[in-house]
Design an enzyme around this catalytic site. Structure first.
Site, PDB file in Angstrom:
ATOM      1  N   MET A 113     -51.364 -55.674  76.502  1.00 57.58           N
ATOM      2  CA  MET A 113     -51.448 -54.296  76.014  1.00 57.58           C
ATOM      3  C   MET A 113     -52.911 -53.874  75.925  1.00 57.58           C
ATOM      4  SD  MET A 113     -48.273 -53.808  73.454  1.00 57.58           S
ATOM      5  CE  MET A 113     -49.093 -54.298  71.968  1.00 57.58           C
ATOM      6  N   GLN A 138     -41.710 -50.618  72.527  1.00 57.68           N
ATOM      7  CA  GLN A 138     -41.613 -51.776  71.637  1.00 57.68           C
ATOM      8  C   GLN A 138     -42.227 -51.496  70.260  1.00 57.68           C
ATOM      9  OE1 GLN A 138     -44.082 -54.102  74.495  1.00 57.68           O
ATOM     10  NE2 GLN A 138     -45.013 -55.021  72.668  1.00 57.68           N
ATOM     11  N   GLY A 187     -58.368 -64.803  74.089  1.00 56.43           N
ATOM     12  CA  GLY A 187     -57.001 -65.304  74.265  1.00 56.43           C
ATOM     13  C   GLY A 187     -56.412 -64.802  75.576  1.00 56.43           C
ATOM     14  N   HIS A 188     -56.584 -63.517  75.828  1.00 58.90           N
ATOM     15  CA  HIS A 188     -56.110 -62.960  77.104  1.00 58.90           C
ATOM     16  C   HIS A 188     -56.863 -63.595  78.275  1.00 58.90           C
ATOM     17  CE1 HIS A 188     -55.351 -59.403  74.310  1.00 58.90           C
ATOM     18  NE2 HIS A 188     -54.146 -59.670  74.774  1.00 58.90           N
ATOM     19  N   VAL A 209     -55.107 -69.294  71.380  1.00 61.30           N
ATOM     20  CA  VAL A 209     -56.570 -69.424  71.301  1.00 61.30           C
ATOM     21  C   VAL A 209     -57.012 -68.852  69.949  1.00 61.30           C
ATOM     22  CG1 VAL A 209     -58.778 -68.775  72.355  1.00 61.30           C
ATOM     23  CG2 VAL A 209     -56.761 -69.203  73.790  1.00 61.30           C
TER      24      VAL A 209
END
Ligand SMILES: Nc1ncnc2c1ncn2[C@@H]1O[C@H](COP(=O)(O)OP(=O)(O)OP(=O)(O)O)[C@@H](O)[C@H]1O
Ligand SMILES: CC(C)(CO)[C@@H](O)C(=O)[O-]
Ligand code: BAL
Length: 654
Positions: free
Chosen positions: A380, A414, A386-387, A530
């Site tokens: 998103m 969502q 982390g991504h 992460v």
């Protein structure tokens, strides 16, 4: 072509002040100018040149001229031509003046494009007369060169008093003098390099790409086209521009970039730079509308991707790499830039292709489907380390021939009413940069209208019972919205592999079940969470936290760690209960902190069906937590292995 130049030059015997010419550096230029001066009635009395090629050229263009040491050439010459490479000129001048080879009244001319007469300063000091005479021509080292001097421009720089002499010499060689001020010499020369030298490289690249496309006679195809383009450009300037950039055809430019990325990274860099410059000029000349230019800028990116990645305050750590509770800070820059560690070379990473529509996506990805694995990372946006880890994993799995697509889409479906859809961070420029450094080839960032044309879909995927527990209980309909968009993007990209984070463990479980239950032809891979060195799981929503809230938020990962440690030390079969109690204790304290933590749920979960684990559960488990700190809702989890006997916990770090 006229091979009989200077036929209108009068008989030398009738003209005064014929000069004894010496040529130092009988390369292509020296030999051609010497021959032209000879034709004008001057006498070339000596030349220097030691290579076999210069001797051969001297024999052809300056027959009978003795080849001597540069000092002896200088000694015999009234007009000394210095035709050596630019970088050798200053040393040659210093050498000749230091040995007393230059004398007062002597004309000393060089043929460098870059230099004016400053480089001849020692010559001037010796009382000689400096000239810079640069023929704007490319030379072959044969007789043809002499003919080409007819009508050829010369960039001329000289002391004002010497200007008539310099210009007369140029005219005698058949050239046309163009006065260039001393301070503009480098600019003048750069202009010629842009036009002539870069053209050679562009033509060579065009030939190679045509050959790669299967063309049998690339030169024959290019000749008439390039001839006409050159002719038009010289006559009409920017108005001569045609092609996809001038038309604002961003889809075609995107397709070009995609094939060049695969076939010729070198040509890709040149294409991108030239297309950007072309778009700027087309816009300025009014050939291109602002909206079309914007679409092009998005496809081409604004600048190449050479800046180092932003360095986090401390090194992130992943669950799969156990560390001590207070993680030692490793070098974050090294972690982010080590090509072996990342599978991508950030310094060299080209900017990924940014595509906004389904059609552009298909164009960008379509050509490469058979070249290697296609890997998808859905996000998103507001990307963080982390991504980046997901993208690196995808790059590693796709390999050099594969393709990595990163989607960036804040999916309204969502988000529940009152959730953070509107304030969710949107940072597309930085996302494209980060995705590129981590190894993405394509970033797909569609609009809501592009994903849901005509509004929200009537038919959706339902997550079933998995979607009703834990996160699903707090966010009704959330997982239906997630699965619907995941299925849609998987259908658009049609990847072989798709990567999702274990941080969203329930989401990962639901996506795995969807792929299995609906026979999606994609392999779903999970990537460990992460974390920041202090244990906080990285999340785009962390940026909502104030400094004080962030301290309270550490209770999430601390509670999970306490649970894991308690399970590891518990009696056989007691691990589940011990884990939950220890975690609850940490969370209770955080509920009394300032600012306080508001617990949503803490659960021990059986990952088989993502159901609540009974208090005597053993084997694999997920300890999961969700809580609100201020207005920010965060989730975290830790996979555990609850052994039948003490001491066997999996040892993942939170
Ligand atoms: N810290 C992390 N470690 C590993 N994967 C992560 C991490 N954070 C997010 N991901 C994964 O990245 C993908 C995209 O997630 P998303 O864009 O929602 O990021 P996020 O940081 O989780 O954002 P949010 O704060 O909205 O939950 C998901 O598969 C998610 O699980
Ligand atoms: C998988 C996802 C991109 C779907 O919108 C989202 O839920 C996320 O970022 O985890
Ligand atoms: N990271 C999961 C997506 C969401 O919270 O909406």
């Amino acid at each position: 072509m006229n091979t009989e130049p200077h036929t209108d030059v009068p008989d030398p015997a009738e003209r005064p002040a014929r000069l004894a010419v010496g040529v130092v550096g009988a390369g292509r230029v020296g030999a051609a100018l010497g021959a032209a001066l000879q034709l004008a009635g001057h006498r070339v009395v000596a030349a220097s040149g030691i290579s076999t090629a210069s001797r051969r050229r001297a024999e052809e263009l300056l027959p009978g001229v003795p080849l001597l040491d540069p000092r002896d050439v200088a000694a015999r010459a009234d007009l000394l031509l210095l035709t050596v490479p630019d970088d050798a000129l200053a040393d040659l001048v210093a050498g000749l003046t230091a040995t007393g080879s230059i004398r007062a009244g002597q004309l000393v001319a060089h043929t460098s494009g870059r230099h004016g007469i400053a480089v001849l300063e020692p010559v001037l000091a010796a009382g000689a007369l400096p000239l810079a005479l640069h023929p704007v021509m490319t030379f072959t080292g044969t007789r043809v060169d002499v003919a080409r001097l007819a009508g050829c421009a010369f960039g001329v720089t000289a002391p004002e008093l010497m200007r008539p002499v310099a210009e007369a010499l140029v005219v005698e060689m058949g050239g046309e003098p163009e006065w260039i001020a001393e301070e503009n010499r480098a600019l003048y020369h750069a202009a010629l390099a842009v036009g002539a030298n870069h053209l050679v490289t562009l033509v060579a690249q065009a030939r190679e790409l045509l050959a790669a496309a299967g063309a049998q006679a690339p030169q024959r195809m290019l000749g008439p086209l390039l001839g006409a383009a050159l002719d038009n450009a010289l006559r009409a300037g920017d108005a001569a521009l045609t092609g996809p950039v001038a038309r604002g055809d961003a889809g075609t430019v995107a397709a070009h970039l995609a094939v060049l990325r695969r076939h010729s990274p070198q040509a890709l860099a040149a294409y991108t730079a030239m297309a950007r410059a072309t778009a700027d000029r087309a816009l300025e000349a009014g050939l291109l509308k602002a909206e079309a230019a914007e679409a092009l800028v998005e496809v081409l990116g604004e600048r190449p991707h050479l800046t180092p990645p932003p360095v986090a305050d401390a090194a992130p750590v992943a669950d799969a790499a156990p560390v001590a509770d207070a993680a030692p800070a490793t070098d974050p820059a090294a972690a982010a830039t080590d090509p072996d560690a990342t599978g991508a070379d950030p310094a060299e990473a080209p900017r990924p292709l940014l595509v906004r529509t389904r059609a552009q996506l298909e164009q960008a990805v379509g050509a490469h489907r058979d070249a290697g694995p296609l890997a998808l990372v859905m996000t998103m946006g507001a990307l963080h380390e982390g991504h980046a880890t997901l993208v690196r994993e995808a790059r590693r799995a796709a390999g050099p021939d594969g393709t990595v697509v990163v989607s960036v889409f804040v999916n309204p479906l969502q988000f529940g009413a009152g959730e953070d859809l509107d304030r969710y961070p949107r940072t597309l420029d930085a996302d494209v940069e980060l995705a590129g450094r981590a190894g993405a080839d394509v970033v797909f960032a569609p609009s809501v209208e592009e994903v849901y044309p005509g509004g929200e879909p009537l038919v959706r995927i339902t997550a079933g019972p998995i979607g009703e527990r834990f996160e699903g209980a707090s966010r009704p309909g959330h997982f239906d919205g997630v699965l619907t968009v995941v299925a849609k993007v998987i259908n658009l990209v049609r990847p072989d592999l798709a990567f999702f984070g274990e941080k969203d463990a329930q989401q990962l479980a639901a996506i795995r079940r969807m792929a299995r239950d609906l026979n999606l032809a994609v392999e779903i891979r999970g990537v460990p969470t992460v974390r920041e060195p202090d244990g906080l799981a990285m999340s785009s929503r962390n940026r909502y936290l104030s400094a004080e809230e962030r301290v309270t938020a550490l209770a999430l990962s601390a509670a999970l760690r306490a649970g894991r440690d308690a399970a590891a030390g518990a009696a056989p079969g007691q691990g589940a209960r011990a884990a939950v109690e220890a975690a609850e204790e940490v969370l209770r304290r955080a509920e009394d902190a300032e600012p306080p933590l508001a617990l949503d749920y803490l659960a021990l979960i059986d990952p088989a069906g993502f159901t609540p684990a009974p208090p005597d559960h053993t084997g694999p488990a997920v300890l999961a937590v969700a809580a609100r700190i201020g207005t920010t809702r965060l989730i975290d989890n830790l996979p555990l292995e609850l052994p039948a006997r003490p001491g066997g916990a999996r040892g993942e770090e939170a």
